[in-house]
Design an enzyme around this catalytic site. Structure first.
Site, PDB file in Angstrom:
ATOM      1  CB  CYS A 100      54.633  14.648  56.984  1.00 30.28           C
ATOM      2  SG  CYS A 100      55.545  13.121  56.777  1.00 30.28           S
ATOM      3  CD  GLU A 153      55.812   7.597  60.476  1.00 35.64           C
ATOM      4  OE1 GLU A 153      56.176   8.319  59.531  1.00 35.64           O
ATOM      5  OE2 GLU A 153      55.893   6.358  60.456  1.00 35.64           O
TER       6      GLU A 153
END
Length: 845
Positions: free
Chosen positions: A633, A599
């Site tokens: 993020c 990720e």
């Protein structure tokens, strides 16, 4: 007066002036010198300050009180009433504090026009009336109380579920609200020296009950109806049944742009199936049902809450509990938390590798762990893992894997569920560590602990449902085919500093649930929270030889472990560049090809078209871009605004950003805490210097910050206008927002530009055109699409999270397919005819 939730100082000032104008206009036209009988004004406190939030109340209370006092003095001058309207439950305490201060203010002693709206759907309604009565007695005034059912019911239910609170602030059955309304009405009517009751209702049964409850000698009360509603009821009732009782018409006044939120609440409130206004026009509803006694109905239901609205704890059903949250709009809860964490403030942690359950603390190799908000505050020290530590842990984990894999998925799941319970028990300490080690503000720290708990329970549920048994596959008769999932071996789990507990736990618990042994490598900046998490997992029953903690330098430990063939998979969350390095290291190995579950970040965009609600966009942009200091993020990096509304929208965003509070994250009023370390500060500074030199860029706004008052890694939010998203070559991890204007005809080009960045993590669309929503949602190439809301804070099991392209490999964390990537499949085919024949087929009737 229409208008609520001011977004900016300018909005609040405009609403204040509108209120003053309305009071003056009504006052000058008043033909009766009686505040209970003349016309009046009802206002919302959220419109008078852009930060009317519990977390900011200490900062804004005096300013808000001064504004209200000025409005009250104007109303007093004309002897008309001014009612403080009711809003969401988290604002109730603030409104009561301000009401008390105003009513006890000596300068208003000769005026009785101050009123308060009370919502009967709130469980605290009777207690609120007790409070108001006490204020009335102490101030020696009669208080005008407007009793209503309430208009924010659906949002109250949703908010409470999202926050994981113990119970709802509102009743879940309308019949309970109806009974509460009548109980409140009875109290109001029985205290005639302290209350001037105002009953807002369109319900004939409620009207009749109040007439019956009221003593014939009652000195005075009134009914209220909304403009355009209940006219026939009141025309008849007032003229035939209650000729001496007044009915006030509650009429919305304001700009057309402020009407929509009010109108939707009215439609939901009065258009619901259970509403009297709805039912009275339904010929299928019998008169007996329409005017049934709500108390008798409640008794027949044995006072049970609505079965279709489970408690927040139970919204995911019997298979998993929702994580328990904390209500930080509750002064008692906040005060208790502040007292509880004092015991942790003196604690100094010593942490290091945990290998086979043993902590390796080498005092000669300790490195200080400092609070990023207070660099003088050393909260602990860490001893980093050496290459020998890492290889020793790998050897032990590799040897322990087979035995752990053979433990049933059910038993592995029980360990995770026990760990979730332990995290919940120790939530306050974990929250404190997140604040002082990772610089999390209180609300973010609470949310992170809850997310970690949710990961544990969710993956335990998936393991029990999907990994526990052989699953039979369809096939020809005379043959049985089964599929089964097994662990892969030893997983190296590398987690980031921005979610040092939630992502750490998410990776580790997924690997463990699937039957793998784990080497957990936390971020260098946040080893303490990882150390505590591993101890909890061991305490919950995870074998000590299966789970090991190896804190330290990521590059050094990565070079030691990733090339080793005993590593059967890597779970990584961090930068795209680091993920690519790991990928190349794995690809260069001889031996089995193993998975990399990555990720990474993104150049996350939001598109705002001309149909969007400006206030909603402003709120969602600030949360998406600047919450957690932009250190997510999923955070918004590039905002595309259609030119038609760009000027007004950009101004509103910049003005609202000016109100953001930067500071110590342990303070409830702080919106933006510190950046994690100096390297991150240097990276952000370098970006702002570079983009400021770019001729195609323009600095629109920078949140004011006095750098001399901080001794920490603080960096203010910046807002730039740029021309193309291609000006940004990679993600900038911090509170920097880039705005691009676009023409409607350029929409397809905008979508292509976003897709062509190669990133694909989160995307938000603000639009009220359904065809536009459908088109853009389909064309945009990202992992998570959010419509008319912010684009951060994905919930486990509800919004599985993860990107594509440069933003990650999938599958999505917190989703139904995540554990399978940590597993390897085995298929077994059995020829059942090998013993001489197909018995099953032969025995058919």
């Amino acid at each position: 007066m229409l208008g609520e939730s001011a977004c900016t100082v300018e909005d609040a000032e405009e609403y204040f002036n509108l209120y003053m104008h309305a009071i003056k206009a009504i006052g000058e036209s008043a033909d009766i010198n009686d505040c209970f009988k003349s016309q009046g004004v009802s206002i919302k406190l959220s419109s008078l300050h852009s930060r009317y939030e519990f977390s900011q109340f200490g900062n804004i209370a005096e300013e808000l009180r001064a504004k209200l006092l000025e409005l009250c003095h104007e109303a007093k001058k004309y002897n008309i009433s001014l009612c403080i309207d009711a809003e969401e439950s988290e604002r109730l305490e603030m409104s009561l504090v301000l009401f008390e201060q105003l009513r006890l203010d000596e300068s208003l002693s000769e005026w009785e026009g101050l009123g308060l709206a009370v919502q009967a759907y709130q469980k605290r309604a009777l207690s609120v009336l007790d409070f108001v009565e006490d204020v009335a007695i102490r101030s020696k005034h009669k208080v005008m109380v407007r009793l209503v059912k309430g208009a924010y019911w659906d949002s109250e239910i949703k908010r409470t579920q999202e926050l994981g609170l113990i119970g709802y602030p509102v009743f879940t059955r309308k019949s309970h609200t109806d009974v509460c309304y009548l109980a409140c009405a009875q109290k109001l009517l029985s205290k005639e020296n302290h209350f001037y009751p105002c009953f807002g209702t369109h319900n004939a049964y409620t009207f009749a009950t109040i007439i019956e409850l009221a003593d014939k000698n009652h000195p005075g009360f009134e009914f209220q109806r909304l403009h355009g509603m209940g006219k026939s009821l009141y025309d008849y009732a007032i003229s035939e049944l209650a000729t001496s009782i007044n009915c006030r018409i509650y009429a919305p006044v304001g700009k057309h742009s402020d009407l929509l939120p009010y109108l939707i609440r009215r439609l939901l409130e009065n258009g619901a199936n259970s509403s009297f206004v709805n039912q009275v026009n339904d010929s299928d509803v019998k008169i007996e049902e329409l005017v049934s006694d709500p108390l008798e109905k409640v008794k027949s239901l044995e006072y049970e809450p609505h079965p279709s609205i489970p408690l927040p704890r139970d919204i995911f059903g019997e298979e998993r509990k929702n994580s328990l949250g904390m209500d930080i709009s509750d002064s008692i809860a906040v005060s208790q938390f502040a007292n509880d964490i004092r015991e942790f403030s003196e604690k100094k942690w010593q942490v290091g590798p945990i290998i086979d359950g043993e902590s390796f603390l080498d005092s000669a190799e300790f490195t200080e762990v400092v609070n990023p908000a207070h660099l003088e505050n050393v909260i602990g020290e860490v001893s980093s893992a050496t290459s020998a530590h890492a290889l020793n842990a790998l050897e032990i984990a590799h040897s322990a894997f087979t035995k752990w894999q053979n433990v049933s998925a059910e038993e592995r799941a029980k360990c995770l569920e026990k760990a979730a319970d332990l995290l919940e028990e120790r939530m306050k300490e974990l929250i404190y560590i997140l604040i002082v080690e990772a610089g999390k503000i209180l609300s973010d720290a609470i949310a992170e602990v809850r997310e970690a708990i949710d990961f544990l329970r969710y993956y335990a549920m998936i393991a029990k449902n999907e990994l526990n048994d052989w699953k039979k596959l369809s096939g020809p008769t005379g043959e049985d085919n089964f599929i089964f999932f097994e662990g892969r071996g030893v997983f190296l789990c590398i987690s980031p500093w921005n979610f040092p507990l939630a992502i750490f736990i998410g990776q580790v618990s997924a690997a463990l649930a699937a039957g793998n042994a784990v080497l957990a490598k936390p971020a260098e900046q946040t080893p303490i929270i990882a150390y505590e998490a591993v101890k909890i997992l061991h305490e919950a029953g995870i074998p000590k030889n299966v789970l090991h903690l190896i804190p330290g330098d990521g590059w050094y430990l990565g070079k030691t472990l990733v090339p080793d063939n005993r590593i059967s998979g890597v779970a990584f969350t961090g930068s795209t560049q680091t993920a690519q390095i790991i990928n190349r290291m794995l690809a260069s190995r001889d031996g089995p090809i193993v998975p990399l579950i990555a990720e990474t970040g993104g150049l996350n965009a939001m598109i705002v078209d001309s149909s969007a609600l400006l206030e909603q966009v402003t709120k969602d942009v600030l949360i998406s871009a600047f919450r957690s200091g932009g250190q997510r993020c999923s955070a918004l990096r590039v905002l595309f605004i259609q030119e038609d509304i760009a000027e007004k929208q950009v101004k509103m965003i910049c003005n609202a950003a000016q109100e953001l509070k930067i500071g110590d994250p342990i303070q409830l009023s702080t919106d933006i805490g510190p950046i994690i370390d100096k390297a991150s500060i240097d990276m952000l500074t370098k970006h702002t210097e570079k983009i400021s030199r770019d001729e195609d860029s323009n600095l629109l706004f920078k949140v004011p910050m006095d750098t001399n008052s901080y001794n920490g890694y603080f960096f203010p939010p910046y807002i730039y206008e740029i021309q193309k998203i291609s000006q940004l070559k990679q993600e900038v991890f911090g509170p920097i927002l880039h705005i691009i204007r676009f023409n409607k005809s350029q929409l397809n080009e905008v979508i292509s530009d976003i897709n062509n960045t190669g990133y694909g993590l989160t995307f938000s669309l603000q639009s009220r055109v359904q065809s536009q929503i459908a088109l853009i949602s389909k064309k945009i190439s990202v992992g998570n699409v959010y419509i008319n809301r912010n684009q951060i804070g994905a919930a486990v099991g509800t919004q599985p999270f993860g990107g594509r392209g440069l933003s990650g490999t999938g599958p999505k964390a917190g989703g139904p397919n995540y554990l399978q990537r940590f597993s390897i499949e085995k298929v077994v085919s059995v020829n059942t005819t090998a013993c001489g024949g197909n018995i099953k087929l032969a025995c058919l009737d």
